[in-house]
Design an enzyme around this catalytic site. Structure first.
Site, PDB file in Angstrom:
ATOM      1  N   ARG A 111     -26.466 -17.804 -22.885  1.00  0.00           N
ATOM      2  CA  ARG A 111     -26.549 -17.276 -24.249  1.00  0.00           C
ATOM      3  C   ARG A 111     -27.928 -17.420 -24.875  1.00  0.00           C
ATOM      4  O   ARG A 111     -28.928 -17.346 -24.214  1.00  0.00           O
ATOM      5  CB  ARG A 111     -25.470 -17.930 -25.137  1.00  0.00           C
ATOM      6  N   ASN A 119     -26.730 -10.454 -20.804  1.00  0.00           N
ATOM      7  CA  ASN A 119     -25.955  -9.771 -21.871  1.00  0.00           C
ATOM      8  C   ASN A 119     -26.057 -10.528 -23.191  1.00  0.00           C
ATOM      9  O   ASN A 119     -25.060 -10.846 -23.834  1.00  0.00           O
ATOM     10  CB  ASN A 119     -24.493  -9.548 -21.457  1.00  0.00           C
ATOM     11  N   LEU A 164     -13.112 -11.602 -17.626  1.00  0.00           N
ATOM     12  CA  LEU A 164     -13.167 -10.290 -16.968  1.00  0.00           C
ATOM     13  C   LEU A 164     -14.115 -10.333 -15.783  1.00  0.00           C
ATOM     14  O   LEU A 164     -15.228 -10.835 -15.936  1.00  0.00           O
ATOM     15  CB  LEU A 164     -13.612  -9.224 -17.966  1.00  0.00           C
ATOM     16  N   ASP A 188     -19.727 -17.709 -13.398  1.00  0.00           N
ATOM     17  CA  ASP A 188     -19.450 -16.862 -14.557  1.00  0.00           C
ATOM     18  C   ASP A 188     -19.008 -17.707 -15.741  1.00  0.00           C
ATOM     19  O   ASP A 188     -18.227 -17.254 -16.584  1.00  0.00           O
ATOM     20  CB  ASP A 188     -18.407 -15.777 -14.242  1.00  0.00           C
TER      21      ASP A 188
HETATM   22  O1  DOR Z   1     -15.278 -12.961 -18.816  1.00  0.00           O
HETATM   23  C1  DOR Z   1     -16.406 -12.536 -18.966  1.00  0.00           C
HETATM   24  N1  DOR Z   1     -17.238 -13.049 -19.882  1.00  0.00           N
HETATM   25  N2  DOR Z   1     -16.810 -11.510 -18.189  1.00  0.00           N
HETATM   26  C2  DOR Z   1     -17.989 -10.892 -18.405  1.00  0.00           C
HETATM   27  O2  DOR Z   1     -18.286  -9.945 -17.701  1.00  0.00           O
HETATM   28  C3  DOR Z   1     -18.874 -11.315 -19.518  1.00  0.00           C
HETATM   29  C4  DOR Z   1     -18.606 -12.695 -19.921  1.00  0.00           C
HETATM   30  C5  DOR Z   1     -19.249 -13.070 -21.234  1.00  0.00           C
HETATM   31  O3  DOR Z   1     -20.412 -12.751 -21.447  1.00  0.00           O
HETATM   32  O4  DOR Z   1     -18.588 -13.716 -22.056  1.00  0.00           O
HETATM   33 ZN    ZN Z   2     -20.628 -12.927 -16.301  1.00  0.00          ZN
END
Ligand code: DOR
Ligand code: ZN
Length: 367
Positions: free
Chosen positions: A17, A42, A232, A261
């Site tokens: 983050r 992201n 996800l 992840d």
């Molecule tokens: O579960 C998820 N969280 N899958 C993702 O692709 C993004 C991630 C997030 O940035 O929280």
């Molecule tokens: Zn991810």
């Protein structure tokens, strides 16, 4: 008591983050024996350009990598920040970025398919505009969130298929045939279809697997709606979990490696939905060890311990082309407790606490 002394490992897919809590998320990685990370782009705005000087409304790899290294204070010997593939990504950006040494990987997000993925563009765009070709030629890895986007509810998930199986059946074979030398990491795979695809490809295609997808199925999520397990791609069915378990525990596995992840959210549930992401900072090696045991591995045996070391510590660095860590840490089969992580922006609940199973089977000791 079982004790595994291992090289420090690399988390090759994690979200650290931005802003104040970033330092806490990075510390959580260091505290669990991470020698380096591949940090997802992201953020808000996304990491969509390579150089700070580029005139685009995104963060740069240059800037984001420097921020991570600042907080890690020398603890990481590898930090990879993939470039978020957006409408503005061009083949020239890839060539210049690769030449500079800053650009090692790019990240494909299915448009609107997950957290902060709104800048993503359909896969075909990057086939048409020469971005994948440039990546293939420059040895830049494609990190791919392999889910079909824009599906109706029943195509998204039902008993005959889901967004991930659809993507690995309909999209990945074409991508692989069009770019046979492109380095691809199929990220956080969750299905037998994805495992089959990855196994059927050359050495330039590998995959990351998370602890939650080794440990749980969709039944664990929906029984009592345990939303801390909502991530996800979604956890899937037992035959999918079985395929993942077989892939990661095979003694000759050199294609599947750790990428947690871990995706911290200080607010998971909201009145109109739930943020996707499981937080496994501080405890991922312990959870992976539980996953190996759940797969039937006795980590006291040489073969199982070796397979675990390959998955957690060796295969990832080998794929990305750097050596394993020379530093070490130890996992022992002694109970420990998982606790919420306090940050300036609030507490983050780790997955086992969210599942009301805070007791872990393993403990971790740094040397
Ligand atoms: O579960 C998820 N969280 N899958 C993702 O692709 C993004 C991630 C997030 O940035 O929280
Ligand atoms: Zn991810």
């Amino acid at each position: 008591m079982i004790s595994l002394n291992l090289p420090k490992w690399y988390d090759l897919h994690v979200h650290v983050r931005q802003d104040a809590p970033m330092k806490d998320y990075i510390k959580a990685q260091i505290d669990m024996g991470c020698a380096g990370i591949l940090a997802m782009p992201n953020t808000k705005p996304p990491v969509g350009k390579v150089f700070e000087k580029d005139n685009l409304p995104y963060w740069s790899i240059e800037h984001y990598k420097r921020a991570i290294e600042f907080h890690a204070d020398g603890a990481f010997d590898q930090v990879i920040v993939p470039l978020y593939l957006t409408k503005d990504t061009s083949a020239d950006m890839i060539e210049e970025g690769a030449k500079s040494g800053l650009l090692k990987a790019c990240k494909y997000y299915p448009p609107h398919g997950t957290t902060n993925s709104d800048h993503g563009r359909p896969l075909q765009n990057f086939m048409d505009n020469g971005v994948f070709k440039a990546m293939e030629e420059c040895g830049v890895t494609l990190c791919i969130h392999g889910e079909e986007h824009g599906l109706s509810g029943s195509d998204y998930f039902d008993n005959s298929g889901n967004a991930e199986t659809k993507f690995y059946h309909d999209k990945m074979p074409h991508l692989y045939e069009s770019h046979p030398s492109l380095k691809i990491v199929a990220e956080h795979i969750t299905t037998a279809a994805a495992v089959k695809f990855v196994k059927g490809t050359g050495k330039n295609v590998a995959a990351t697997v998370t602890p939650q997808h080794l440990l749980y199925t969709v039944g664990h999520l929906v029984q009592g709606f345990r939303y801390h397990l909502f991530c996800l791609p979604l956890v899937k069915f037992d035959e999918d979990r079985q395929a993942l378990r077989e892939a990661v525990t095979a003694i000759d596995n050199d294609k599947f490696f750790a990428g947690t992840d871990s995706a911290p959210h200080t607010t998971k549930a909201t009145p109109c939905g739930c943020a996707a992401g499981c937080f496994t900072g501080q405890i991922a090696p312990q959870l992976y060890a539980e996953g190996f045991e759940a797969a039937g591995c006795d980590l006291n045996t040489e073969d199982a311990a070796k397979a675990f070391e390959k998955f957690l510590c060796l295969n990832g660095p080998a794929f990305y082309g750097f050596p394993p860590s020379k530093e070490r840490f130890t996992l022992t089969r002694e109970k420990s407790l998982s606790k919420p992580l306090q940050t300036e922006s609030g507490a983050v609940v780790p997955l086992p606490v969210g599942l009301e199973r805070p007791e872990l089977d393993w403990s971790l000791v740094l040397e």
